[in-house]
Design a protein around this motif. Structure first.
Motif, mmCIF file in Angstrom:
data_model
loop_
_atom_site.group_PDB
_atom_site.id
_atom_site.type_symbol
_atom_site.label_atom_id
_atom_site.label_comp_id
_atom_site.label_asym_id
_atom_site.label_seq_id
_atom_site.Cartn_x
_atom_site.Cartn_y
_atom_site.Cartn_z
ATOM 1 N N THR A 179 0.689 -1.271 -0.161
ATOM 2 C CA THR A 179 -0.063 0.072 -0.208
ATOM 3 C C THR A 179 0.838 1.271 -0.109
ATOM 4 O OG1 THR A 179 -0.209 -0.159 2.425
ATOM 5 C CG2 THR A 179 -2.018 -1.088 1.309
ATOM 6 N N ILE A 180 1.988 1.186 -0.307
ATOM 7 C CA ILE A 180 3.143 2.133 0.182
ATOM 8 C C ILE A 180 2.577 3.490 -1.053
ATOM 9 C CG2 ILE A 180 4.727 1.417 -1.598
ATOM 10 C CD1 ILE A 180 6.991 2.630 0.299
ATOM 11 N N ASN A 181 1.949 2.983 -2.127
ATOM 12 C CA ASN A 181 1.876 4.114 -3.336
ATOM 13 C C ASN A 181 0.502 4.820 -3.249
ATOM 14 O OD1 ASN A 181 4.323 3.868 -4.498
ATOM 15 N ND2 ASN A 181 3.896 1.849 -5.744
ATOM 16 N N LEU A 182 -0.323 4.169 -2.268
ATOM 17 C CA LEU A 182 -1.498 4.752 -1.909
ATOM 18 C C LEU A 182 -1.287 5.983 -1.242
ATOM 19 C CD1 LEU A 182 -3.816 1.803 -1.267
ATOM 20 C CD2 LEU A 182 -3.607 2.806 -3.301
ATOM 21 N N PRO A 183 -2.141 7.064 -1.106
ATOM 22 C CA PRO A 183 -2.255 8.049 -0.233
ATOM 23 C C PRO A 183 -2.291 7.946 0.966
ATOM 24 C CG PRO A 183 -3.956 8.363 -1.988
ATOM 25 C CD PRO A 183 -3.611 6.972 -2.124
ATOM 26 N N SER A 184 -1.745 8.480 1.909
ATOM 27 C CA SER A 184 -1.687 8.392 3.300
ATOM 28 C C SER A 184 -2.976 8.025 4.074
ATOM 29 C CB SER A 184 -0.788 9.430 3.992
ATOM 30 O OG SER A 184 -1.306 10.595 3.930
ATOM 31 N N ASP A 185 -3.784 8.737 3.381
ATOM 32 C CA ASP A 185 -5.224 8.692 4.202
ATOM 33 C C ASP A 185 -5.944 7.747 3.668
ATOM 34 O OD1 ASP A 185 -5.785 10.263 1.801
ATOM 35 O OD2 ASP A 185 -7.092 11.776 2.605
ATOM 36 N N ALA A 186 -5.409 6.757 2.708
ATOM 37 C CA ALA A 186 -6.174 5.804 1.885
ATOM 38 C C ALA A 186 -7.138 4.788 2.667
ATOM 39 C CB ALA A 186 -5.325 4.898 1.095
ATOM 40 N N VAL A 187 -6.599 4.709 3.930
ATOM 41 C CA VAL A 187 -7.639 3.837 4.654
ATOM 42 C C VAL A 187 -9.017 4.508 4.940
ATOM 43 C CG1 VAL A 187 -6.657 4.701 6.905
ATOM 44 C CG2 VAL A 187 -7.385 2.522 7.025
ATOM 45 N N TYR A 188 -9.032 5.640 4.875
ATOM 46 C CA TYR A 188 -10.400 6.213 4.996
ATOM 47 C C TYR A 188 -10.820 6.651 3.623
ATOM 48 C CZ TYR A 188 -8.612 6.951 9.776
ATOM 49 O OH TYR A 188 -8.381 6.491 10.911
ATOM 50 N N THR A 189 -10.179 7.322 2.777
ATOM 51 C CA THR A 189 -10.638 7.788 1.661
ATOM 52 C C THR A 189 -10.803 6.592 0.076
ATOM 53 O OG1 THR A 189 -8.417 8.652 0.818
ATOM 54 C CG2 THR A 189 -9.762 10.030 2.019
ATOM 55 N N MET A 190 -10.059 5.667 0.404
ATOM 56 C CA MET A 190 -10.031 4.821 -0.423
ATOM 57 C C MET A 190 -10.025 3.130 0.148
ATOM 58 S SD MET A 190 -6.844 6.171 -2.845
ATOM 59 C CE MET A 190 -7.023 4.704 -4.347
ATOM 60 N N HIS A 191 -10.938 3.132 1.132
ATOM 61 C CA HIS A 191 -11.015 2.046 1.921
ATOM 62 C C HIS A 191 -11.113 0.559 1.397
ATOM 63 C CE1 HIS A 191 -11.345 0.464 5.949
ATOM 64 N NE2 HIS A 191 -12.570 -0.143 5.613
ATOM 65 N N SER A 192 -12.005 0.670 0.055
ATOM 66 C CA SER A 192 -12.012 -0.667 -0.516
ATOM 67 C C SER A 192 -10.706 -1.173 -1.034
ATOM 68 C CB SER A 192 -13.382 -0.691 -1.724
ATOM 69 O OG SER A 192 -14.500 -0.587 -0.891
ATOM 70 N N THR A 193 -10.036 -0.026 -1.832
ATOM 71 C CA THR A 193 -8.785 -0.088 -2.558
ATOM 72 C C THR A 193 -7.635 -0.668 -1.544
ATOM 73 O OG1 THR A 193 -9.447 1.518 -4.340
ATOM 74 C CG2 THR A 193 -6.945 0.815 -4.056
ATOM 75 N N TYR A 194 -7.812 0.087 -0.247
ATOM 76 C CA TYR A 194 -6.832 -0.052 0.659
ATOM 77 C C TYR A 194 -6.931 -1.483 1.239
ATOM 78 C CZ TYR A 194 -3.995 0.931 5.206
ATOM 79 O OH TYR A 194 -3.157 0.869 5.917
ATOM 80 N N ILE A 195 -8.182 -2.036 1.619
ATOM 81 C CA ILE A 195 -8.384 -3.522 1.918
ATOM 82 C C ILE A 195 -7.835 -4.450 0.867
ATOM 83 C CG2 ILE A 195 -10.127 -5.051 2.572
ATOM 84 C CD1 ILE A 195 -11.582 -2.866 3.943
#
Length: 177
Positions: A101-117
């Motif tokens: 998940t290093i290339n995802l935005p730092s707030d991806a756990v909230y803003t891109m939750h499905s992608t983060y998971i």
């Protein structure tokens, strides 16, 4: 004939290790996903927690069902080797999950939750395979009782036997084991 029996034993051992590993992976993935999905926890923190819980389960079952305690090794050394290999396995686990998940935005756990998971689970699959291979090799080499077909001279020269014998005579807890 001996080599055939050794191969059968190894295949049976790998099969049992796989079954224990699948059960531990179900626990690991379940806790990881619950923590990331419902608690919105950072994937590395959640991965560490889930890994440690699954590790305890895995240790108990694998040392009872898969590997045979070495008579030439003190229990404290067995646990020490297991702990060190587990710490290295945890490091591998966390780095692989982090890299996923290093290339995802730092707030991806909230803003891109499905992608983060999704990315977290892809990383976890890779980490599970890498760490499973690591765990089997370390446990087989250092913690499993030697095969009865190994010659005494070869056994005496093995690193695991020398560590085991040393551990029988040097107990960090004061008494001999």
């Amino acid at each position: 004939m001996f080599e055939c029996n050794i191969m059968r034993h190894l295949i049976a051992q790998i099969t049992k290790f796989g079954i224990v590993g699948v059960l531990a992976a179900v626990i690991d993935f379940g806790i990881l996903n619950a923590l990331v999905k419902f608690a919105h926890m950072n994937n590395v923190v959640a991965g560490t927690i889930s890994f440690l819980i699954a590790l305890a389960f895995n240790y108990i079952l694998s040392m009872k069902m898969v590997f045979t305690h070495r008579d030439d090794m003190a229990k404290w050394m067995e646990m020490f080797i297991f702990a060190v290999s587990a710490a290295l396995g945890l490091l591998m686990n966390d780095v692989i999950i982090w890299l996923a998940t290093i290339n995802l935005p730092s707030d991806a756990v909230y803003t891109m939750h499905s992608t983060y998971i999704l990315y977290t689970n892809i990383g976890k699959v890779v980490a599970t395979v890498v760490v499973a291979v690591w765990n089997f090799i370390i446990r087989k080499v250092f913690l499993d009782a030697p095969n009865s077909t190994i010659s005494a001279s070869r056994l005496e020269r093995s690193l695991s036997h020398r560590i085991g014998r040393w551990s029988m005579n040097h107990n960090p807890f004061g008494s001999r084991t």
